[in-house]
Design an enzyme around this catalytic site. Structure first.
Site, short mmCIF file in Angstrom:
data_model
loop_
_atom_site.label_atom_id
_atom_site.label_comp_id
_atom_site.label_asym_id
_atom_site.label_seq_id
_atom_site.Cartn_x
_atom_site.Cartn_y
_atom_site.Cartn_z
N SER A 142 0.82 -1.28 -0.05
CA SER A 142 -0.04 0.02 0.18
C SER A 142 0.80 1.13 -0.14
O SER A 142 2.19 1.18 0.43
CB SER A 142 -0.84 -0.05 1.27
OG SER A 142 -1.64 1.10 1.52
N TYR A 155 -2.39 -0.97 10.45
CA TYR A 155 -2.43 -1.20 8.87
C TYR A 155 -0.96 -0.65 8.34
O TYR A 155 -0.15 -1.34 7.58
CB TYR A 155 -3.63 -0.52 8.36
CG TYR A 155 -3.56 -0.61 6.93
CD1 TYR A 155 -4.49 -1.85 6.52
CD2 TYR A 155 -3.14 0.10 5.76
CE1 TYR A 155 -4.69 -1.94 4.95
CE2 TYR A 155 -3.36 0.14 4.72
CZ TYR A 155 -4.24 -1.04 4.10
OH TYR A 155 -4.27 -1.28 2.94
P1 NAD Z 1 -11.24 -6.35 -0.12
O1 NAD Z 1 -12.23 -6.05 1.27
O2 NAD Z 1 -12.23 -6.19 -1.27
O3 NAD Z 1 -10.47 -7.60 -0.23
C1 NAD Z 1 -9.96 -8.18 0.94
C2 NAD Z 1 -9.84 -9.69 0.48
O4 NAD Z 1 -9.14 -10.20 1.64
C3 NAD Z 1 -11.21 -10.37 0.41
O5 NAD Z 1 -10.97 -11.38 -0.50
C4 NAD Z 1 -11.37 -10.85 1.85
O6 NAD Z 1 -12.36 -11.97 1.77
C5 NAD Z 1 -9.96 -11.38 2.22
N1 NAD Z 1 -9.82 -11.62 3.53
C6 NAD Z 1 -9.81 -10.93 4.54
N2 NAD Z 1 -9.67 -11.49 5.80
C7 NAD Z 1 -9.23 -12.64 5.47
C8 NAD Z 1 -8.85 -13.88 6.03
N3 NAD Z 1 -8.97 -13.80 7.63
N4 NAD Z 1 -8.58 -14.82 5.43
C9 NAD Z 1 -8.42 -14.79 4.12
N5 NAD Z 1 -9.13 -13.96 3.18
C10 NAD Z 1 -9.22 -12.80 4.10
O7 NAD Z 1 -10.42 -5.05 -0.33
P2 NAD Z 1 -8.95 -4.79 -1.30
O8 NAD Z 1 -9.06 -3.34 -1.14
O9 NAD Z 1 -9.26 -5.52 -2.42
O10 NAD Z 1 -7.88 -5.16 -0.51
C11 NAD Z 1 -6.89 -6.16 -0.86
C12 NAD Z 1 -5.42 -5.67 -0.52
O11 NAD Z 1 -5.20 -4.46 -1.14
C13 NAD Z 1 -5.39 -5.61 0.97
O12 NAD Z 1 -4.05 -6.18 1.43
C14 NAD Z 1 -5.12 -3.98 1.17
O13 NAD Z 1 -4.60 -3.83 2.25
C15 NAD Z 1 -4.74 -3.60 -0.08
N6 NAD Z 1 -4.85 -2.39 -0.41
C16 NAD Z 1 -5.94 -1.73 -0.74
C17 NAD Z 1 -6.20 -0.48 -0.93
C18 NAD Z 1 -7.44 0.20 -1.12
O14 NAD Z 1 -7.71 1.38 -1.47
N7 NAD Z 1 -8.62 -0.54 -1.36
C19 NAD Z 1 -4.90 0.31 -1.17
C20 NAD Z 1 -3.94 0.02 -0.81
C21 NAD Z 1 -3.84 -1.28 -0.53
#
Ligand code: NAD
Length: 260
Positions: A142, A155
């Site tokens: 991130s 985080y």
């Molecule tokens: P999201 O909530 O759509 O996806 C998260 C995924 O992780 C889902 O498939 C969920 O089921 C899974 N998950 C959560 N807890 C879990 C567990 N205990 N065991 C197995 N799976 C689990 O959100 P996203 O934004 O797609 O996030 C994906 C990654 O991207 C994360 O690591 C997040 O930190 C990172 N990220 C997101 C953003 C943003 O702005 N959305 C920015 C930077 C980084």
């Protein structure tokens, strides 16, 4: 390009992980999906992806806070597909609060799911990559792996930690045909962020769309959300031959956030 390779994408039942799984499947990879969610909806996603791309798609619901289940995910992937080449460490959760108010159990959960899970999966996956003679580890970090924001202690700590893990993995595999890199997204409008937008809308008495605009404009100079599909194409590039000498780096996709 990646025909016949095997990829496991953690947290791929929604958002960025699902987009990455789709893009890798589109390149010919067999896919192990992972994540939480409604069983019937996940099965529909799995089947649709397999039907659309013609690759094999399986699902393992390992809880990424549980090391034994993570080892099971990696082993089942290798057994099911006869090897493992690409590991995308993407599962993640968020909780926002000041440090003084931050619940200990949320700290522990975020460190377990957003950081320690990547250690356990990488440890289990590297022997399979070495055996295959080719590997790619991609960590969804991130901008918060590079800079901090208030109210995100766990985080930011986890994402900075994964940057360190990325570099160590890269160094320890530098002489193998294996790379490890981190993708550092800015704001992406996924479930994880919709919760933050809804909270902001509630607190400030704004509409959801006004809260979303305020959120993105505050930190992201482009004032435009990154999409999961953009990040998925970066992941595909990191799996390409052109990226074979890129290792241990972070790739920000953040509309200029970390340029400030
Ligand atoms: P999201 O909530 O759509 O996806 C998260 C995924 O992780 C889902 O498939 C969920 O089921 C899974 N998950 C959560 N807890 C879990 C567990 N205990 N065991 C197995 N799976 C689990 O959100 P996203 O934004 O797609 O996030 C994906 C990654 O991207 C994360 O690591 C997040 O930190 C990172 N990220 C997101 C953003 C943003 O702005 N959305 C920015 C930077 C980084």
């Amino acid at each position: 390009m990646l025909k016949g390779k095997v990829a496991v994408v953690t947290g791929s039942t929604s958002g960025i992980g699902l987009a990455m799984a789709k893009a890798l499947a589109g390149q010919g990879c067999n896919i192990m999906l992972n994540g939480l969610g409604d069983v019937a909806a996940i099965e529909a996603t799995r089947k649709a992806l397999a039907d659309e791309t013609g690759v094999e798609v399986a699902f393992n619901g390992a809880d990424m806070s549980k090391p034994d289940q993570i080892r099971g995910l990696i082993q089942e992937t290798a057994d099911r597909f006869g090897g493992l080449h690409i590991l995308v460490n993407n599962a993640g959760i968020q909780y926002t609060s000041s440090i003084e108010e931050f619940p200990e159990d949320r700290w522990d959960a975020i460190i377990a799911i957003n950081l320690s899970s990547a250690f356990h999966s990488t440890k289990a996956a590297l022997p399979h990559m070495k055996k295959a003679g080719w590997g790619r580890v991609i960590n969804t970090a991130s901008v918060h792996g590079l800079v901090a924001s208030i109210h995100k202690a766990a985080y930011v700590a986890a994402k900075h930690g994964i940057m360190g893990l990325t570099k160590v993995t890269a160094l320890e595999t530098a002489e193998d045909p294996i790379t490890c890199n981190a993708i550092c997204p800015g704001w992406v409008r996924t479930e994880l962020v919709e919760k933050q937008i809804a909270a902001r809308a509630g607190e400030a008495g704004l509409s959801v769309e006004d809260a979303a605009r305020q959120l993105v404009e505050e930190k992201q100079p482009s004032k435009t959300f990154v999409t999961p599909e953009m990040l998925a194409q970066v992941a595909v590039f990191l799996c390409s031959d052109a990226a074979s000498q890129m290792t241990g780096v972070s790739v920000p996709v953040d509309g200029g956030w970390t340029a400030q």
